[in-house]
Enzyme design. Sequence first.
Site, PDB file in Angstrom:
ATOM      1  N   HIS A  80       2.257  -0.708   4.913  1.00 10.67           N
ATOM      2  CA  HIS A  80       3.632  -0.991   5.301  1.00 10.67           C
ATOM      3  C   HIS A  80       3.676  -2.173   6.276  1.00 10.67           C
ATOM      4  CE1 HIS A  80       7.816   0.324   5.559  1.00 10.67           C
ATOM      5  NE2 HIS A  80       7.778   0.238   6.870  1.00 10.67           N
TER       6      HIS A  80
ATOM      7  N   GLU B 241       1.585   2.450   1.936  1.00 17.31           N
ATOM      8  CA  GLU B 241       2.639   2.337   2.937  1.00 17.31           C
ATOM      9  C   GLU B 241       2.344   3.162   4.192  1.00 17.31           C
ATOM     10  OE1 GLU B 241       5.405   0.495   2.755  1.00 17.31           O
ATOM     11  OE2 GLU B 241       5.761   0.077   0.632  1.00 17.31           O
TER      12      GLU B 241
ATOM     13  N   SER C 256      11.821  -2.322   4.600  1.00 21.69           N
ATOM     14  CA  SER C 256      11.856  -0.983   5.174  1.00 21.69           C
ATOM     15  C   SER C 256      13.321  -0.573   5.399  1.00 21.69           C
ATOM     16  CB  SER C 256      11.014  -0.929   6.457  1.00 21.69           C
ATOM     17  OG  SER C 256      10.757   0.400   6.844  1.00 21.69           O
TER      18      SER C 256
END
Length: 515
Positions: free
Chosen positions: A409, A317, A190
């Site tokens: 995610h 995500e 990320s």
Amino acid sequence: MSERPCGVEAAFRTTSGRVRGREAGDGITAVLGIPYAAAPFGARRFREPRPAAAWDGIRDCTAFGPISPQSAELPGSPVWHPGDEDILTVNVWAPEHADGGALPVFFWIHGGAYTFGSSAQPDFDGTVLARAGLVVVSCNYRVGFEGFGHVPGFPDNRGLLDQAAALRWVQDNVSAFGGDPGNVTVAGHSAGGGSVVCLMGMEQTRGLFRRAIAHSVPHAFYTVELATAVTERIAAEAGVAPTAHGLLSVPPQALVAASDKAAARCGTEPVTPVHAFDPVIFQPVVDGEVLPADPLRMLASGAAREVDLLVCHTLEEYWFLHAVGAVREVTTEAELADFADALALPAHLVDGYRALMPGAPVLDRYLALFSDAQFGEYTTRLAEHHARAGGRAHLARFARRREGARPWHTADIPFAFGNLDAVGADFLIGSAPDAHDHALSRRMLLSWAAFAATGDPGWPALTPDTTPVKSWAVPKDHLTADGTSGLRALWHDVRFDLLRPAQATRPRSRGLSGA
């Protein structure tokens, strides 16, 4: 060099002094909270990192160091307290190895929207990865305004400069822990993955690593103008002028609070149109000095062709970000049209997702579009541009599904670290792990280790004309040719440099005063 005095834990000699860690099990020594730079406060606040002071004797390094100023409280992780200043530290997991040869080094950068997080999160524990034959290093760096806020007259991207300083510490010290400074892989997820691709093109990191792993890289960076507009909002919330003098007068805890208020207001008064849907207000700044260009352009130019690259993203995500309330909910076609306009998405993308997801709710189509625009397609483009510029690149996607568990995610990281049983991991992966999950975790961990050691994760690299993709899944993985993907075809002619608005919006009625 390392020392093992009789009856005590291992001691290691660094350039600042000797340190002692603790046994983490199975021949792994964890040495935690080692300063790599001086505390970035007082006269050093908002400046580039400075060398850490030396110490006498053996420093006890058996606990993680303080984290960067932030308001987040994450499961199993430390929180920041006002007065915590010695925040620039590294952690090392060093395995014993009989042959005495230098081991590959795996350097981890945590994520957290450039706003929160730390290296002490339980799913980032390096013990299992070190057992695979790596010296694992992680670092804390400045996040939020301290690390990424624009301050006139001071360097932008201080968080990236901290990471670069930690990588220089690795070059100078990792051999004492059994690591090879000539075989360093920098990795992150990320915001940490975004940091990795920024570091690939920075002059300050040239020669400090030879490989890079970036998971879920966000399409997120600011021009100086946008960074200045964000500072104006935060300064207004803090009640000071957006000048160096005004900002330095605000204590870190008050600046964190002002930043949180500015982010919360983005839903109605966004700095850019995208902020109305995802109010992440800190991003790397393309300042032409620390960060010469956006990462996609840097890789396309061949600026990092000597660095082997492995990128991965998850299939869904934004479902995680929606689940934790981090993004605005969109449930009507009109709201979806507003979202597409905010991101400057071409109309054929909205129509194409509707055709490829027949009968899907608007919310699912919105999250799919957002996922690909901000993570999936962008991550894939990075690999393709790197390969076309002469670099070596590998691409993977995390596709593991189980009842009640999405490939969203952050779900991939506990798998790759081998930490499926860590505190908080059950929420990240969506369910308690079973035997298939543990097998997948082992496969992913070993691919990281192999890539760090040799540059080959176990499947073909991209070529200028082909995009082979490893899909991590249960009960077994599969390899596909990305050219057959209907979604990729939709994105084929979409230019990412046109997706983000170049100008800041201005608040409608309340101005910058915060009144």
